[in-house]
Enzyme design. Sequence first.
Site, short mmCIF file in Angstrom:
data_model
loop_
_atom_site.label_atom_id
_atom_site.label_comp_id
_atom_site.label_asym_id
_atom_site.label_seq_id
_atom_site.Cartn_x
_atom_site.Cartn_y
_atom_site.Cartn_z
N ASN A 1 -5.76 8.09 2.56
CA ASN A 1 -5.74 7.33 3.81
C ASN A 1 -4.40 7.52 4.51
O ASN A 1 -3.35 7.21 3.94
CB ASN A 1 -5.94 5.83 3.54
CG ASN A 1 -5.94 5.01 4.82
OD1 ASN A 1 -6.89 5.06 5.59
ND2 ASN A 1 -4.87 4.25 5.04
N GLU A 2 -4.43 8.10 5.70
CA GLU A 2 -3.24 8.22 6.55
C GLU A 2 -2.04 8.81 5.80
O GLU A 2 -1.00 8.16 5.63
CB GLU A 2 -2.88 6.86 7.16
CG GLU A 2 -3.95 6.33 8.09
CD GLU A 2 -3.63 4.96 8.65
OE1 GLU A 2 -4.28 4.57 9.65
OE2 GLU A 2 -2.76 4.27 8.09
N PHE B 1 -4.84 -10.81 10.00
CA PHE B 1 -4.81 -11.08 11.44
C PHE B 1 -5.19 -9.85 12.27
O PHE B 1 -5.06 -9.87 13.50
CB PHE B 1 -3.43 -11.60 11.86
CG PHE B 1 -3.05 -12.89 11.17
CD1 PHE B 1 -3.89 -13.98 11.20
CD2 PHE B 1 -1.84 -13.00 10.50
CE1 PHE B 1 -3.55 -15.17 10.56
CE2 PHE B 1 -1.49 -14.18 9.86
CZ PHE B 1 -2.35 -15.28 9.89
N HIS B 2 -5.64 -8.79 11.60
CA HIS B 2 -6.11 -7.59 12.30
C HIS B 2 -7.55 -7.84 12.76
O HIS B 2 -8.37 -8.38 12.02
CB HIS B 2 -6.05 -6.40 11.33
CG HIS B 2 -6.19 -5.07 11.99
ND1 HIS B 2 -7.35 -4.65 12.59
CD2 HIS B 2 -5.31 -4.05 12.12
CE1 HIS B 2 -7.17 -3.43 13.07
NE2 HIS B 2 -5.94 -3.04 12.80
N TRP C 1 0.54 -5.46 13.00
CA TRP C 1 1.84 -5.02 12.48
C TRP C 1 2.90 -4.83 13.56
O TRP C 1 4.04 -4.52 13.25
CB TRP C 1 1.67 -3.72 11.70
CG TRP C 1 1.22 -2.57 12.55
CD1 TRP C 1 1.98 -1.74 13.32
CD2 TRP C 1 -0.12 -2.13 12.72
NE1 TRP C 1 1.21 -0.82 13.97
CE2 TRP C 1 -0.10 -1.03 13.62
CE3 TRP C 1 -1.35 -2.55 12.21
CZ2 TRP C 1 -1.25 -0.36 14.00
CZ3 TRP C 1 -2.49 -1.87 12.60
CH2 TRP C 1 -2.43 -0.79 13.49
N ARG D 1 0.86 -1.17 0.00
CA ARG D 1 0.00 0.00 0.00
C ARG D 1 0.90 1.22 0.00
O ARG D 1 2.10 1.12 0.20
CB ARG D 1 -0.92 0.03 1.22
CG ARG D 1 -0.16 -0.04 2.53
CD ARG D 1 -1.04 0.19 3.72
NE ARG D 1 -1.22 1.60 3.99
CZ ARG D 1 -1.68 2.09 5.15
NH1 ARG D 1 -2.00 1.25 6.12
NH2 ARG D 1 -1.83 3.37 5.34
N GLU E 1 -10.57 5.42 12.92
CA GLU E 1 -10.16 4.02 13.02
C GLU E 1 -9.62 3.75 14.42
O GLU E 1 -8.86 4.54 14.97
CB GLU E 1 -9.05 3.67 12.02
CG GLU E 1 -9.41 3.71 10.56
CD GLU E 1 -8.23 3.29 9.69
OE1 GLU E 1 -7.32 2.59 10.21
OE2 GLU E 1 -8.19 3.67 8.52
#
Length: 681
Positions: free
Chosen positions: A152-153, A359-360, A317, A114, A309
């Site tokens: 995003n961010e 896995f989040h 992470w 990303r 969020e």
Amino acid sequence: MSLSSWPTGSAICFGGDYNPEQWPREVWDEDVALMREAGVNLVSVGIFSWAMLEVREGEFDFAWLDGLLDLLHRNGIAVDLGTPTASPPAWFFAAYPQARVVAKDGTVQGFGSRGMASPSSPEYRRAATRVAGKLAERYGSHPAVVMWHVHNEYGAPVGEDFSAAAGTAFREWLRTRYGSLDALNAAWGTAFWGQRYVEWEHVGLPSATPSVANPAQRLDFARFTDHQLRACFLAERDAIRAHATQPVTTNFMANECPTTDLFAWAREVDVVSNDHYLTAADERGHVGLALAADLTRSVAGGRPWILMEHSTSAVNWQPRNVAKRAGEMARNSLSHLARGADGILFFQWRASRSGAEKFHSAMVPHAGTGSRVWREVVALGAALERLAPVRGSRVEADVAVLWDTESFWAQDLEWRPSVDVQHRERVRAYYERLWRDGRTVDFVEPSQDLSAYRLVVAPASYLLRERDAANLTRFVEQGGTLLVSFFSAIVDEHDAVHAGGFLAPLREVLGVAVEEFLPLRAGETTRVAWAPAGVAARTLVADVWQDDLVVDGAEVVGTHLDGPAAGGAAITRHAYGAGTAWYVSTRLDVDALEPVLEQVYADAGLAPTGLPQGVEVVTRHGEDADFVVAINHTSEDVKLALGDGQELLGATAVAGTLDLPSGSVVVLRTAPRRPGGDGRP
């Protein structure tokens, strides 16, 4: 933003990132049914869907998004529609390989993760603006869309870029900033190490160098990086505004993304939103959470903001991704609400089966709706519905902590006197002391009007402009209390040591001067004799740093007992004008700061609130009522005297004291009163 224009009206926003493109169409119907069960009223859509919206350059497919927005609207779920520009598609990089980000060492970053393309790339800027404009043109009047979410961010993971496009843009930015090479050479101090420039074309990026690069150049490159990222946002925002009237936001990462100047960004959005994730290694992560929430509210100017969020449980992470325990998600969520958030959203709605974030945690976890996490999500939705009256009320503080991103950029550069002196550590230490003492905090830039505050704390003001030092001096002169930590007021805006030496702009107000830095060796500790007038003497343990202080008018209230400054002043207090200025010339931990802050509070007309350790209480003030949020982060039940009123979560009347069980939250609606909680009229 007025109540009528808030994305969800008078309700608190509740929901999260929704990525239905990862799932078969039949799952969408299940999703919206579950959203209604949980009380979800807002979802963010389309943030990583550029490849599905513009399948080839200039070839758009909106059919799936048309159907999705219609489905959400029919089910009463509003949409925060994202522009997908944080993740350009494969065709873009194949067509414009020059738009890839280049790392400091010259490595070209590839596709498959990303992150944005080079923020200085004209090709990226053009493509991003085009897709944002097309989305706004198509959906600007869609009844589901109540807000726009650009990118995003910003700054994570792409901040600094060393591409050819960045080099060209950097030179143009410098021309605009300085006007001439003479001015640039003066600002950068290029007489040092023979770095003088005679042609603009010779000015490059601070890429990998044989030794340390010019620190003034590095500082300007940080400013430039922030400017370029923000220019990308502004281009998309303006493309949206050409077709749509809904508010526009982008999700910040307060206290976690060092490449962005949050105060500058906040001036460009219609509503401030923030992403926050607990640091699993932080055993007091709820304090870091509170810091981030207070910082977000502060950059929003005290206006309501959205937690865009956070996680229902573990992230994916960090080295060790610790799961949240029962009740922790609610405490986290309501702590943000207590500190001004009128929206509580998560990443993400449904856990992904594939990709880097599988896995989040999510609102609908892999374990499904039979899980504890899902039950807690539904309970949180119901709680936020009961807390709707809190919406629109505000938090007020009488303590301010200085936050200067440019100073942080400068302090973090190489070749400083000690690697152990970190701005993050000092900001957190002073903030945590204030948190433990029950003081609600605003973060402020040093140039801001400080007259609303009784106490201003400067934990890490390495770079301090002359005009900002004058602002702090006026604050004290007019009756305020100022507390300054070591390694402050060292350099100006060009990272040049102030004329007159260390601490020069604050010498008059502090009544001290610094002759020399005396950093300590790794692991070395020293002792400070703490003995202000009228207070029982005690010994404080310090480490990392001492100053060779020259006292010029200040009262010495703490003395070094050992170390290189043994016998010299460690902590001073100076009456100046109608106020008082304190200087702490060594590193004290959170516990050692307690007696110091007690005396500083006394000068400011404040006091610790006396809350049990691990309990936080924050008040939001409304026109017709106050809302006192109390959160028990401990394993022990406590009793609190918060006043009389109605407890909103349990719908019970309260008179006198109330019980706050271990791990629980209460929200008490009371009659409105002046902020401060210290009995002042």
